[in-house]
Scaffold this motif. Structure first.
Motif, short mmCIF file in Angstrom:
data_model
loop_
_atom_site.label_atom_id
_atom_site.label_comp_id
_atom_site.label_asym_id
_atom_site.label_seq_id
_atom_site.Cartn_x
_atom_site.Cartn_y
_atom_site.Cartn_z
N HIS A 293 0.82 -1.21 0.00
CA HIS A 293 0.00 0.00 0.00
C HIS A 293 0.86 1.26 0.00
O HIS A 293 0.53 2.26 -0.66
CB HIS A 293 -0.94 0.00 1.20
N ALA A 296 2.25 1.63 -3.46
CA ALA A 296 1.21 2.10 -4.39
C ALA A 296 0.92 3.58 -4.18
O ALA A 296 0.69 4.32 -5.15
CB ALA A 296 -0.07 1.28 -4.17
N PHE A 297 0.97 4.03 -2.91
CA PHE A 297 0.74 5.45 -2.63
C PHE A 297 1.83 6.31 -3.25
O PHE A 297 1.55 7.35 -3.88
CB PHE A 297 0.67 5.67 -1.12
N GLN A 299 3.75 5.58 -5.77
CA GLN A 299 3.62 5.55 -7.22
C GLN A 299 2.49 6.45 -7.71
O GLN A 299 2.59 7.09 -8.76
CB GLN A 299 3.34 4.10 -7.68
N SER A 300 1.41 6.52 -6.94
CA SER A 300 0.25 7.32 -7.37
C SER A 300 0.50 8.82 -7.27
O SER A 300 -0.21 9.61 -7.91
CB SER A 300 -0.97 6.95 -6.51
N ARG A 302 2.77 10.56 -8.58
CA ARG A 302 3.21 11.15 -9.85
C ARG A 302 2.04 11.55 -10.75
O ARG A 302 2.21 12.31 -11.70
CB ARG A 302 4.12 10.18 -10.59
N HIS A 303 0.85 11.01 -10.47
CA HIS A 303 -0.32 11.33 -11.29
C HIS A 303 -1.00 12.64 -10.89
O HIS A 303 -1.94 13.06 -11.55
CB HIS A 303 -1.34 10.19 -11.21
N GLN A 312 6.61 13.18 -5.30
CA GLN A 312 7.04 11.79 -5.27
C GLN A 312 8.50 11.64 -4.86
O GLN A 312 8.85 10.73 -4.10
CB GLN A 312 6.81 11.14 -6.64
#
Length: 382
Positions: A293, A296-297, A299-300, A302-303, A312
């Motif tokens: 988790h 994933a956080f 990585q997210s 960058r969006h 990030q």
């Protein structure tokens, strides 16, 4: 009570509250500090009298503390056991104290789960997945976390981490239960003495709500809690204590006002807060900070438009440094580097502590000033 006298009391209370609310540090700093210190002195005197009233218990506690201190400074085969007991006692007392700070003050408590217990559980969770074990060397654990040097690894699950941090969470939960006792005793004392306070106003408002009151969502939640406690009793208190509930002060006030037995209130509160609620919070924190988790956080991030990459990078660097520190040799110390994230968190913690201190000063000063106004009005009535 005659109707005329009742009208007079209500009038005194309304004037009282309008004046009391102006006693805050940013409006009247000198007056507020004066009443704060007077109330603080009064509290110490009252507790001193209670210690004298319970002289035998006070004496036994003093003897036990003196004996423990004597054993701690005396060399012998008992030294290792005394040192272990001392360390565990202070460690558990630390979490109990943080729990009390979290719920004491009638809504002005310091939210120590977000500031201390939550980060501690998150740190253990991240370390458990990185080290593939929860058998951290002690010392330095729990003050610092270092991966074990042995090559053996454990199967890491949520239950493994829950068992690792259970006692810290339980002690914190017990502290939050202890912090709920002041509203209970204040309302109980007020009911037994026949005096009225602002707590009585809130109870009366719940008993006879107006149409305007029922339009408020917060008021409807309060009334629901009140009905739950009144209808179900022990299990109603247990339900209210078992969920994150910022309005739980109302449960203590209601139970004290209606003279609910102490062990009924405190037993349900203790079970709900130190057994049920803390495990819900533990599971949520561990789930949130599990390895996949967290990855994933990061990585997210960058969006996020425009600032995603900028956010990030520091998160990724902070995470890598935390993992590297877990693999350092025991006793090597931690290489401290000031990062933007650590600075923001330190400022947040400092602001929360400052807000808590200011709230306590204002609360105690207002309580003293209100009592002074009531005494003055009662002298006028006489």
């Amino acid at each position: 009570m005659p109707p005329k006298r009742r009208t007079k009391v209500v009038k005194v209370r309304s004037v009282d509250m309008s004046e009391v609310e102006r006693i805050v540090l940013w409006r009247h700093p000198i007056t507020t500090l004066k009443h704060f210190f007077l109330e603080l002195i009064s509290i110490f005197i009252n507790y001193g009298r209670k210690l004298i009233d319970h002289f035998i218990i006070t004496l036994l506690v003093a003897i036990a503390v003196a004996t423990f201190y004597f054993l701690s400074i005396t060399e012998g085969p008992h030294e290792a056991y005394v040192l272990f007991l001392k360390k565990q006692t202070f460690w558990w007392a630390y979490w109990v104290g943080l729990g009390i700070l979290s719920s004491i003050g009638l809504g002005t408590g310091l939210h120590t789960f977000l500031l201390y217990l939550g980060p501690f559980i998150a740190q253990v969770t991240l370390a458990a997945y990185e080290c593939d074990s929860v058998d951290f060397p002690a010392p330095p654990y729990p003050d610092e976390i270092v991966c074990p040097t042995s090559a053996t690894s454990d199967e890491i699950s949520i239950w493994t981490i829950v068992n690792k941090v259970r006692w810290e969470a339980v002690m914190w939960g017990a502290g939050t239960a202890l912090g709920e006792l002041p509203p209970y005793f204040m309302a109980r004392t007020s009911r037994l003495s026949g005096t009225q306070s602002e707590n009585e106003q809130e109870i009366q408002q719940l008993l006879e709500p107006s149409a305007e009151d029922m339009q408020s969502f917060v008021f409807r939640i309060k009334r629901l809690l009140y009905i739950l406690i009144q209808k179900i009793g022990f299990f109603g208190i247990l339900v209210c204590a078992s969920i994150p509930n910022p309005l739980f002060d109302l449960a203590g006030i209601t139970c004290g006002h209606f003279l609910v037995p102490f062990w009924t209130f405190f037993g349900a509160t203790l079970i709900g807060k130190s057994v049920i609620k803390v495990h819900i919070q533990e599971f949520f924190t561990i789930f949130l900070f599990s390895e996949h988790h967290v990855e994933a956080f990061v990585q997210s991030l960058r969006h996020i438009p425009y600032v995603g990459t900028s956010l990030q990078v520091p998160f990724r660097e902070w995470l890598v440094k935390q993992k590297q520190q877990l693999h350092r040799p025991v006793g090597s110390g931690v290489h401290q580097e000031t990062s933007l994230l650590s600075m923001i968190f330190s400022l947040f913690v400092g602001a929360m502590i400052l807000f808590f201190v200011v709230s306590i000063i204002n609360s105690l000063a207002q309580r003293r000033y209100r009592a002074q106004l009531v005494d003055q009005e009662q002298e006028k009535v006489k």
